[in-house]
Design a protein around this motif. Sequence first.
Motif, PDB file in Angstrom:
ATOM      1  N   ASP A  36     -15.365  13.357 -12.579  1.00 27.74           N
ATOM      2  CA  ASP A  36     -15.282  13.801 -11.097  1.00 27.74           C
ATOM      3  C   ASP A  36     -15.458  15.485 -11.110  1.00 27.74           C
ATOM      4  OD1 ASP A  36     -14.517  11.548 -10.235  1.00 27.74           O
ATOM      5  OD2 ASP A  36     -12.422  11.813 -10.481  1.00 27.74           O
ATOM      6  N   ARG A  37     -15.213  16.105 -12.099  1.00 27.05           N
ATOM      7  CA  ARG A  37     -15.302  17.667 -12.256  1.00 27.05           C
ATOM      8  C   ARG A  37     -16.717  18.079 -12.115  1.00 27.05           C
ATOM      9  NH1 ARG A  37     -13.349  19.505 -17.315  1.00 27.05           N
ATOM     10  NH2 ARG A  37     -11.814  17.730 -17.491  1.00 27.05           N
ATOM     11  N   GLN A  38     -17.783  17.073 -12.838  1.00 32.36           N
ATOM     12  CA  GLN A  38     -19.191  17.600 -12.850  1.00 32.36           C
ATOM     13  C   GLN A  38     -19.964  16.991 -11.602  1.00 32.36           C
ATOM     14  OE1 GLN A  38     -20.272  16.679 -16.847  1.00 32.36           O
ATOM     15  NE2 GLN A  38     -19.255  18.688 -17.561  1.00 32.36           N
ATOM     16  N   LYS A  39     -19.550  16.244 -11.056  1.00 29.31           N
ATOM     17  CA  LYS A  39     -20.020  15.281  -9.744  1.00 29.31           C
ATOM     18  C   LYS A  39     -21.103  16.520  -9.133  1.00 29.31           C
ATOM     19  CE  LYS A  39     -16.341  14.878  -7.116  1.00 29.31           C
ATOM     20  NZ  LYS A  39     -15.412  14.519  -6.008  1.00 29.31           N
ATOM     21  N   PRO A  40     -22.256  16.129  -8.844  1.00 28.83           N
ATOM     22  CA  PRO A  40     -22.860  14.772  -8.924  1.00 28.83           C
ATOM     23  C   PRO A  40     -23.638  14.536 -10.028  1.00 28.83           C
ATOM     24  CG  PRO A  40     -24.236  16.075  -7.488  1.00 28.83           C
ATOM     25  CD  PRO A  40     -23.288  16.834  -7.943  1.00 28.83           C
ATOM     26  N   GLU A  41     -23.293  15.284 -11.241  1.00 26.27           N
ATOM     27  CA  GLU A  41     -24.074  15.043 -12.472  1.00 26.27           C
ATOM     28  C   GLU A  41     -23.937  13.564 -13.123  1.00 26.27           C
ATOM     29  OE1 GLU A  41     -23.903  17.185 -16.606  1.00 26.27           O
ATOM     30  OE2 GLU A  41     -23.700  18.609 -15.169  1.00 26.27           O
ATOM     31  N   THR A  42     -25.196  13.411 -13.881  1.00 32.49           N
ATOM     32  CA  THR A  42     -24.981  11.946 -14.220  1.00 32.49           C
ATOM     33  C   THR A  42     -24.463  11.943 -15.625  1.00 32.49           C
ATOM     34  OG1 THR A  42     -26.738  11.241 -13.136  1.00 32.49           O
ATOM     35  CG2 THR A  42     -26.473   9.961 -15.151  1.00 32.49           C
ATOM     36  N   VAL A  43     -23.199  11.107 -16.025  1.00 29.57           N
ATOM     37  CA  VAL A  43     -22.586  11.329 -17.336  1.00 29.57           C
ATOM     38  C   VAL A  43     -22.456   9.815 -17.634  1.00 29.57           C
ATOM     39  CG1 VAL A  43     -21.187  13.354 -16.983  1.00 29.57           C
ATOM     40  CG2 VAL A  43     -20.522  10.796 -15.994  1.00 29.57           C
ATOM     41  N   THR A  44     -22.308   9.686 -19.004  1.00 28.98           N
ATOM     42  CA  THR A  44     -21.838   8.258 -19.703  1.00 28.98           C
ATOM     43  C   THR A  44     -20.475   8.078 -19.962  1.00 28.98           C
ATOM     44  OG1 THR A  44     -24.087   8.259 -20.601  1.00 28.98           O
ATOM     45  CG2 THR A  44     -22.761   6.771 -21.502  1.00 28.98           C
ATOM     46  N   VAL A  45     -19.894   6.914 -19.388  1.00 32.89           N
ATOM     47  CA  VAL A  45     -18.275   6.843 -19.631  1.00 32.89           C
ATOM     48  C   VAL A  45     -18.487   5.694 -20.369  1.00 32.89           C
ATOM     49  CG1 VAL A  45     -16.295   6.603 -18.353  1.00 32.89           C
ATOM     50  CG2 VAL A  45     -18.006   8.136 -17.453  1.00 32.89           C
ATOM     51  N   VAL A  46     -17.660   5.456 -21.283  1.00 39.12           N
ATOM     52  CA  VAL A  46     -17.277   4.488 -22.064  1.00 39.12           C
ATOM     53  C   VAL A  46     -15.833   3.674 -21.561  1.00 39.12           C
ATOM     54  CG1 VAL A  46     -16.850   2.973 -24.410  1.00 39.12           C
ATOM     55  CG2 VAL A  46     -18.466   5.040 -24.158  1.00 39.12           C
ATOM     56  N   ALA A  47     -16.035   2.670 -21.077  1.00 34.49           N
ATOM     57  CA  ALA A  47     -14.587   2.174 -20.248  1.00 34.49           C
ATOM     58  C   ALA A  47     -14.568   0.602 -20.578  1.00 34.49           C
ATOM     59  CB  ALA A  47     -14.965   2.544 -18.928  1.00 34.49           C
ATOM     60  N   LYS A  48     -13.476   0.039 -19.961  1.00 31.98           N
ATOM     61  CA  LYS A  48     -13.099  -1.216 -19.998  1.00 31.98           C
ATOM     62  C   LYS A  48     -13.141  -1.857 -18.698  1.00 31.98           C
ATOM     63  CE  LYS A  48     -10.308  -1.927 -24.083  1.00 31.98           C
ATOM     64  NZ  LYS A  48      -9.938  -0.922 -24.801  1.00 31.98           N
ATOM     65  N   VAL A  49     -13.549  -2.975 -18.478  1.00 29.74           N
ATOM     66  CA  VAL A  49     -13.291  -3.667 -16.980  1.00 29.74           C
ATOM     67  C   VAL A  49     -12.045  -3.848 -16.872  1.00 29.74           C
ATOM     68  CG1 VAL A  49     -14.097  -5.755 -15.692  1.00 29.74           C
ATOM     69  CG2 VAL A  49     -15.782  -4.604 -17.350  1.00 29.74           C
ATOM     70  N   ASP A  50     -11.252  -3.723 -15.852  1.00 30.97           N
ATOM     71  CA  ASP A  50     -10.084  -3.893 -15.269  1.00 30.97           C
ATOM     72  C   ASP A  50     -10.043  -5.279 -14.800  1.00 30.97           C
ATOM     73  OD1 ASP A  50      -7.476  -4.321 -14.487  1.00 30.97           O
ATOM     74  OD2 ASP A  50      -7.372  -2.641 -13.039  1.00 30.97           O
ATOM     75  N   LEU A  51      -9.392  -6.447 -15.707  1.00 25.68           N
ATOM     76  CA  LEU A  51      -9.492  -7.850 -15.150  1.00 25.68           C
ATOM     77  C   LEU A  51      -8.329  -8.096 -14.272  1.00 25.68           C
ATOM     78  CD1 LEU A  51     -10.477  -9.282 -18.618  1.00 25.68           C
ATOM     79  CD2 LEU A  51     -11.756  -8.940 -16.743  1.00 25.68           C
ATOM     80  N   ALA A  52      -7.406  -7.157 -14.199  1.00 28.92           N
ATOM     81  CA  ALA A  52      -6.197  -7.569 -13.323  1.00 28.92           C
ATOM     82  C   ALA A  52      -6.794  -7.256 -11.948  1.00 28.92           C
ATOM     83  CB  ALA A  52      -5.133  -6.638 -13.842  1.00 28.92           C
ATOM     84  N   SER A  53      -7.586  -6.537 -11.692  1.00 31.65           N
ATOM     85  CA  SER A  53      -8.052  -6.242 -10.185  1.00 31.65           C
ATOM     86  C   SER A  53      -9.466  -6.934  -9.949  1.00 31.65           C
ATOM     87  CB  SER A  53      -8.269  -4.822  -9.969  1.00 31.65           C
ATOM     88  OG  SER A  53      -9.403  -4.454 -10.761  1.00 31.65           O
ATOM     89  N   PRO A  54      -9.638  -7.263  -8.370  1.00 28.47           N
ATOM     90  CA  PRO A  54     -10.692  -8.219  -8.307  1.00 28.47           C
ATOM     91  C   PRO A  54     -12.077  -7.666  -8.722  1.00 28.47           C
ATOM     92  CG  PRO A  54      -9.923  -7.145  -6.364  1.00 28.47           C
ATOM     93  CD  PRO A  54      -8.925  -6.792  -7.361  1.00 28.47           C
ATOM     94  N   ILE A  55     -12.808  -8.531  -9.162  1.00 29.18           N
ATOM     95  CA  ILE A  55     -14.329  -8.137  -9.588  1.00 29.18           C
ATOM     96  C   ILE A  55     -14.876  -8.842  -8.297  1.00 29.18           C
ATOM     97  CG2 ILE A  55     -16.242  -8.290 -11.096  1.00 29.18           C
ATOM     98  CD1 ILE A  55     -14.035  -8.628 -13.156  1.00 29.18           C
ATOM     99  N   ASN A  56     -15.561  -7.856  -7.405  1.00 28.68           N
ATOM    100  CA  ASN A  56     -16.511  -8.673  -6.323  1.00 28.68           C
ATOM    101  C   ASN A  56     -18.054  -8.802  -6.667  1.00 28.68           C
ATOM    102  OD1 ASN A  56     -14.499  -9.532  -4.746  1.00 28.68           O
ATOM    103  ND2 ASN A  56     -13.953  -7.554  -4.002  1.00 28.68           N
ATOM    104  N   PHE A  57     -18.587  -9.551  -6.360  1.00 25.60           N
ATOM    105  CA  PHE A  57     -20.095  -9.681  -6.447  1.00 25.60           C
ATOM    106  C   PHE A  57     -20.637 -10.011  -5.162  1.00 25.60           C
ATOM    107  CE2 PHE A  57     -24.414 -11.182  -7.711  1.00 25.60           C
ATOM    108  CZ  PHE A  57     -24.907 -10.321  -7.582  1.00 25.60           C
ATOM    109  N   ASP A  58     -21.105  -9.251  -4.512  1.00 27.01           N
ATOM    110  CA  ASP A  58     -22.081 -10.058  -3.094  1.00 27.01           C
ATOM    111  C   ASP A  58     -23.602 -10.089  -3.507  1.00 27.01           C
ATOM    112  OD1 ASP A  58     -23.277 -10.607  -0.966  1.00 27.01           O
ATOM    113  OD2 ASP A  58     -22.754  -8.717   0.395  1.00 27.01           O
ATOM    114  N   PRO A  59     -24.092 -11.434  -3.830  1.00 27.87           N
ATOM    115  CA  PRO A  59     -25.401 -11.570  -4.042  1.00 27.87           C
ATOM    116  C   PRO A  59     -26.430 -11.092  -3.117  1.00 27.87           C
ATOM    117  CG  PRO A  59     -24.273 -13.680  -3.693  1.00 27.87           C
ATOM    118  CD  PRO A  59     -23.356 -12.574  -3.577  1.00 27.87           C
ATOM    119  N   LYS A  60     -25.713 -11.241  -1.625  1.00 28.45           N
ATOM    120  CA  LYS A  60     -27.011 -10.778  -0.615  1.00 28.45           C
ATOM    121  C   LYS A  60     -27.435  -9.259  -0.767  1.00 28.45           C
ATOM    122  CE  LYS A  60     -25.993 -14.315   2.497  1.00 28.45           C
ATOM    123  NZ  LYS A  60     -24.796 -14.696   3.605  1.00 28.45           N
TER     124      LYS A  60
END
Lengths: 134, 828
Positions: A36-60
Amino acid sequence: MKKTQIVLLLVISIMIGALLVTLEDASVYATFEIADRQKPETVTVVAKVDLASPINFDPKTTLLTFNAIDKDGDSRSVVYNQPKPSDFERSEEITLTGHSTDLNFVATEILMKCPSKYTDDNELDTTGIYSVNF
Amino acid sequence: MDYIGEHSLISFLGRASVALSFAGALATVFFYSLYFFSSSEKKRYNHSGIKSAGRLSFAFHSIGVLGTIGILFTALFNHWFEFDYVWRHSSMEMPMKYIASCFWEGQEGSFLLWTTWHVILGWVLVGTAKKWEFGTLMLLAMVQVFLTSLLLGIYIGDLKIGSSPFILIRELPENIGLPWTELRDYLIRLPSLRNGQGLNPLLQNYWMVIHPPTLFLGFASVTIPFLFALTGILEKKYYEWVIPALPWTFFGISILGTGVLMGGAWAYEALSFGGFWAWDPVENSSLVPWLTLVAAGHLMMIVKHKKSAPASALFLTILSFLLVLYSTFLTRSGILGETSVHAFVDLGLNGQLITFLGFFSIGSIFIYLFHWKNFPKSPSEEAFSSREFWMFIGSMTLLISAAQITFSTSIPVLNKFIGPEGILPILVNPMAPPADAAKHFNSLQIPLALVITSLLAIGPFLRWKETPNALFNRILPSFIISIIISALCIWGLELFNPLYAALLFVSIFGVFSNADYWIRIVRGRWTTSGMALAHLGFSLVLVGALISNGKKEAISTNATYIHEDFPSNENILLPLNDTVSMYPYYVAWRNERTEGHNRVFDVDFYETEGASTWDDFKRPELKPAFTLNPFIQINARMGNVREPSTKHFWNRDVYTYISYADLRPLNEKNGDWSEPMEAVLESGEEVFLFNEYLLYCDTLNVQNASINQNSGEIEHLDLELDLILKSMNGGETNLTLPYHLDGNEAQTSEIELEEKGLKFRFDGVATAEGKFNITAWEKNNGDPPFVLLQAFIFPYINLLWLGSILMGMGTLLAVWKRVYRAINENKK
């Protein structure tokens, strides 16, 4: 000075130059806060998927939307304009390359690390021992 | 304790062979090094004794290595799953043809493969190296001491030395002390020991059979010039070493180059990286030693001609070998884990790998610097017009290229030193590899490739020492032809990026000038064609890579659904059986099926008859062109893998893969069924169904019936109920529902009318007299199944493969030239 020496000096200076450019090109492993501080610079973030919140994929539109939690525990909404990787929910850790915007984190690349790769499956299952008669 | 059915003796023999090979290597080092520590008088006197003792020790070492291989293959072949290596890397179901892949899937097996090549090349040295035998075999045996120690698998206190491929599962640290390891018959009782984990399905293909041996032969042949270089320094033959080292260097360039390109071909054919080169750290770390070896080979030729100034040739030869060790460390220590898709798993051997790397780096650099002042200096300066000067420049450019790739690939290593948790915490946040690897490497490597390629275009026409001006005219014809042809290519392909255009020009120049040289000057004589062919091949590889990658076109652009925040992307949505336009083709996804591990998709491509522009495309006559079968490999170990399918044309490849698919079976995802509707009907009765149909109950047929004579109960009964389904538009469909009764067990089956999206079941005779129970379902009209597809056109990629073959052949001819001369000199 001999020609070869001049060439060697040139070689060394170009190498230093290439090293500097490489360091310049390298991105950093960051957290969402740093992103956030360095936006819009590209960074690499190691994270976990939050399975408690919805994961949406719109194939179209091939748009994947989900929440990710970085190692500081910060959660962000992430959008990824690529097909959803298979076994996405099973991943233990994901490496997101992208940048922050005012709304969310836009990932351009997602690398997944699956725990099952080497550990789970390669553990010898000893639960099925046939009854033991001493 | 005797364990039933366990091959403990074989395990012991395996470990004994490893121990023999380790001890044999140590003895070889000992005997051959005696030569170096004796005075010159004794050297002459002890000469043959040392030689025999050294050779005998090396023979023991070789027997040990061959025994190790033999035993490991026997265990794999017989499915002895009590061996951890066998259990981890093979299974009963795996086809026998992949047994070799199992052998080198693990780290231990691939170290063994490397060791084996060293043994084979070592015996070639024994036979051919003559007076160089002492030094080269002593150093080779040192390398072998380290390599075989990686297979020892012994503990000294808490220190683990090597990882044995012969360790039994019950002996693994995590299993020691567990109750089942105390059972004599654990092999019978543990069902999970009846079958192994199996070879990773991703590696079950022929590339895995041929790629690793080629690559490791390449690595092994980088070792040999290193042995000659170091022996040369130790024996103060500062420039003589290049004569025997040169054929080995070209052999290494050929084999390692082929191995690296084979890896690229594998990635292109079987993995969905979307190309043949992804600048992945593992790919890079095998490319880097090749670059430095090419530089070393050229510098050696300068030394050979000048008979002096060996400093840079020695340095690059040694560096190439050290880079092979560094690449081994990078790919096997687990340090690349986060940045590469195909590094090995950490085996806990990092300490040993660092010692291996450290021993040879410090040792050889020390020897090099110690002798530095004795290296003969060049008596005269090279002229600007001499071949050696430009060869030197080219080699230095290759060195810069190798150094730059090494920097970028070493970012995870750099983090260990100056990252926040490193030895010298300079950085606040750890560095990550460049976000856009291709852009990063292209911007730095293309300028270097420009220099290298222009030099290899002009180089052959230069002469040693000095080139008369008249000779420059010889390059003129190919220069002019190249300008014309590359201008046409740039215009035709619309390749207007200045860097790409420049590289295309020099590569085409490289092709033509070397072809010209081959035809006019070498006149196609095979023994001297090596240089021209290798250079021509390399230039063609660049032309192919440049055009196929620079003009790689995603034809699967999604033009229908575009998200407001994102540009249209490269995934096209294919609903089942719908023909979708994907210029210049039409595509349709027709079917999918399961074949072994794979879910295979049938994608039909259609061409339009006579249509050439987008306007004509509106009312097309479709003509089937070809069918591609991209598939998704269901892989529990690595995660599912999308594998591409490619249609090869002479001038382009159409490359596709399924980028997203619902992996449920087709009938399951083909819409869900409604809540069941139950009807009780008698013959001649009708019922209104799903607001659309009338179901008319026609007749009940009794096909078979038998009654138990004693009890009078029905023993067996086959019924068929004929129904007529009437549509609102007057259409009628006949259907017959079966019902079987066997004793008290009824069997019913669902009959589906696919075109109507209905299914029915006859549940038997109702309690009320003469009535029948029928259940019906209607298909919910959801979205049809779909897949997402990516498709690319790679133009002229065949130039790349053709170039690879020419380069491999050319470098082998360069080997042959030197071997041929050596043989002929011996005859005189």
